[in-house]
Enzyme design. Structure first.
Site, PDB file in Angstrom:
ATOM      1  N   PHE A 137      -1.798 -27.613 -18.420  1.00 45.98           N
ATOM      2  CA  PHE A 137      -1.057 -26.782 -19.122  1.00 45.98           C
ATOM      3  C   PHE A 137      -1.554 -26.167 -19.672  1.00 45.98           C
ATOM      4  O   PHE A 137      -2.918 -26.954 -20.693  1.00 45.98           O
ATOM      5  CB  PHE A 137      -0.094 -27.558 -19.454  1.00 45.98           C
ATOM      6  CG  PHE A 137       0.811 -26.863 -20.260  1.00 45.98           C
ATOM      7  CD1 PHE A 137       1.121 -25.645 -19.205  1.00 45.98           C
ATOM      8  CD2 PHE A 137       0.687 -26.554 -21.510  1.00 45.98           C
ATOM      9  CE1 PHE A 137       2.389 -25.549 -19.197  1.00 45.98           C
ATOM     10  CE2 PHE A 137       1.976 -25.202 -22.017  1.00 45.98           C
ATOM     11  CZ  PHE A 137       2.190 -25.281 -21.500  1.00 45.98           C
ATOM     12  N   LYS A 232      12.187 -32.406 -19.877  1.00 49.07           N
ATOM     13  CA  LYS A 232      12.271 -31.829 -18.631  1.00 49.07           C
ATOM     14  C   LYS A 232      13.211 -32.912 -18.144  1.00 49.07           C
ATOM     15  O   LYS A 232      14.247 -33.286 -17.974  1.00 49.07           O
ATOM     16  CB  LYS A 232      11.028 -32.152 -18.083  1.00 49.07           C
ATOM     17  CG  LYS A 232      10.344 -31.337 -18.681  1.00 49.07           C
ATOM     18  CD  LYS A 232       8.174 -30.630 -18.124  1.00 49.07           C
ATOM     19  CE  LYS A 232       7.569 -30.132 -19.326  1.00 49.07           C
ATOM     20  NZ  LYS A 232       8.575 -28.907 -18.795  1.00 49.07           N
ATOM     21  N   ARG A 381       8.644 -22.384  -8.052  1.00 47.44           N
ATOM     22  CA  ARG A 381       9.127 -23.502  -8.927  1.00 47.44           C
ATOM     23  C   ARG A 381      10.120 -24.400  -8.434  1.00 47.44           C
ATOM     24  O   ARG A 381      10.767 -23.793  -8.804  1.00 47.44           O
ATOM     25  CB  ARG A 381       8.253 -24.396  -9.699  1.00 47.44           C
ATOM     26  CG  ARG A 381       7.017 -23.575 -10.087  1.00 47.44           C
ATOM     27  CD  ARG A 381       6.407 -24.781 -11.589  1.00 47.44           C
ATOM     28  NE  ARG A 381       7.085 -24.580 -12.494  1.00 47.44           N
ATOM     29  CZ  ARG A 381       6.927 -24.964 -13.829  1.00 47.44           C
ATOM     30  NH1 ARG A 381       5.413 -26.133 -13.840  1.00 47.44           N
ATOM     31  NH2 ARG A 381       7.838 -25.337 -14.429  1.00 47.44           N
TER      32      ARG A 381
END
Length: 407
Positions: A137, A232, A381
């Site tokens: 990332f 998340k 995604r």
């Protein structure tokens, strides 16, 4: 053709041991013709646990509104970073006293990488190289480069699968993503950690896309340092505090580049000289963000009694089923899976390459009540959060995707 798979999804949902957890989340929404939205973006932002609004209202009205400053002691605010850290630690396989919740993932990456370089310096082997996952990332890469500049190290990128082989006598630390955020590829934490240790290097694992989605085993595999976010798969809310793990035997030597007053051995002594606290509090910096930290604490209640291995089993079953539905419904050649088929190389998301119109396809999916996300230039995604995602959601998402691509 959809009827057999829809029936199979219903049977799988009926037999799902985690099916009762869905009711603990707020998942209402108009997905068209009265249907619920199929939410497959929990790998970006987890759904809201139902217990959180009431808990936050109590913190605001009673703990802050009436008790005010007394809540630092009477309501346990001061020790919340360690208490919440221990709850996260259970989910990533770390025993009590090794995880502290607070700050952002970015801040914790910086702390961990610099501390690992300093550990290498304490070991006295002249190590001056930082290895970084080439597909990391972006923020991780930015911070690793900054840490390298600050400490006089050089930085070198390598594919996560090759990092263990890339380590040499100059390697101080490797920063590796447990799950690749673009493709959903699961990197080999046990083998990579062991190989880096054998090479005399330290390792920092970024768990943002694995914490809450699969067992991690930090203690079992001797991981030095790890960081991760909680918004998340842990469903802590937008911008919820991240976490930092420091292996117990390394804590006395953990030298943070951000020595804030909250990590002082005597924070209220107000000494001009810094003396680090013992244990996990050494990873703290400034005053904790109490509102979001206690929202996270309430969100973690959904994990009470949940076995991470059951979560992993459902995650693999969901992603297997979704891929099968995609291959059955979607016109041939329209998408290509970037996510590994092998279970030991797959996280809890499916990434599909869609050329040439991925962004428009995702926008239309969202309009039709199937929420995933788009990553440039051509990736769709879909994140599967086992606590609330159903097999019926996977089947419907694939069917709607086929409808969009078949226009």
């Amino acid at each position: 053709m959809s009827e057999p798979l829809a029936a199979e999804a219903a049977a799988l949902d009926a037999a799902d041991p985690l099916r009762g957890k869905r009711a603990e989340f707020v998942l209402e929404g108009d997905g068209g013709e009265g249907a619920e939205v199929v939410y497959l973006d929990g790998n970006s932002l987890g759904a809201l646990p139902r217990a959180v609004p009431g808990r936050v209202a109590d913190v605001v009205a009673r703990e802050w509104g009436r008790l005010r400053v007394r809540s630092w002691t009477e309501s346990g605010w001061w020790t919340a970073p360690e208490r919440v850290g221990d709850r996260i630690g259970r989910l990533v396989g770390a025993g009590p006293g090794q995880v502290v919740a607070g700050d952002s993932t970015s801040v914790n990456v910086f702390k961990a990488v610099v501390a690992a370089i300093r550990l290498a310096g304490q070991d006295g082997h002249g190590r001056d190289e930082v290895l970084v996952d080439a597909a990391t990332f972006p923020t991780d890469g930015y911070l690793a480069r900054s840490a390298a500049r600050m400490t006089g190290c050089r930085i070198r990128a390598a594919d996560a699968a090759d990092i263990a082989d890339a380590a040499g006598p100059r390697t101080a630390v490797a920063l590796v993503n447990h799950v690749d955020y673009r493709t959903g590829r699961l990197n080999d934490l046990p083998a990579t950690t062991a190989a880096l240790h054998a090479a005399g290097a330290r390792v920092v694992w970024d768990l943002c896309h694995s914490a809450g989605a699969l067992p991690v085993g930090l203690d079992a595999h001797g991981v030095d340092l790890a960081v991760g976010c909680t918004y998340k798969y842990l469903n802590g809310g937008p911008g919820s505090p991240a976490f930092l793990h420091v292996r117990r035997d390394l804590q006395p030597r953990f030298d943070s580049p951000l020595p804030g007053w909250n990590s002082h051995a005597d924070p209220f002594g107000m000494s001009p000289d810094y003396v680090p606290a013992d244990g996990a509090p050494r990873g703290r910096v400034g005053t904790p963000d109490i509102l979001s930290l206690l929202a996270l604490d309430a969100a973690l209640d959904v994990w009470d009694g949940v076995d991470p291995t059951a979560v992993r089993a459902k995650s693999l079953a969901l992603t297997d089923f979704f891929l099968r539905c995609v291959r059955t419904y979607v016109p041939a050649g329209r998408v290509e899976s970037l996510t590994p088929d092998a279970h030991d190389r797959r996280g809890s998301q499916v990434s599909l390459r869609c050329v040439p119109d991925a962004e428009a396809v995702m926008a239309e999916l969202v309009r039709r009540g199937v929420v995933g996300d788009f990553r440039p230039p051509d990736v769709l995604r879909f994140g599967f959060t086992p606590l609330y995602t159903r097999f019926a959601d996977a089947e419907r998402a694939a069917r709607v995707l086929a409808g969009v691509l078949g226009r």
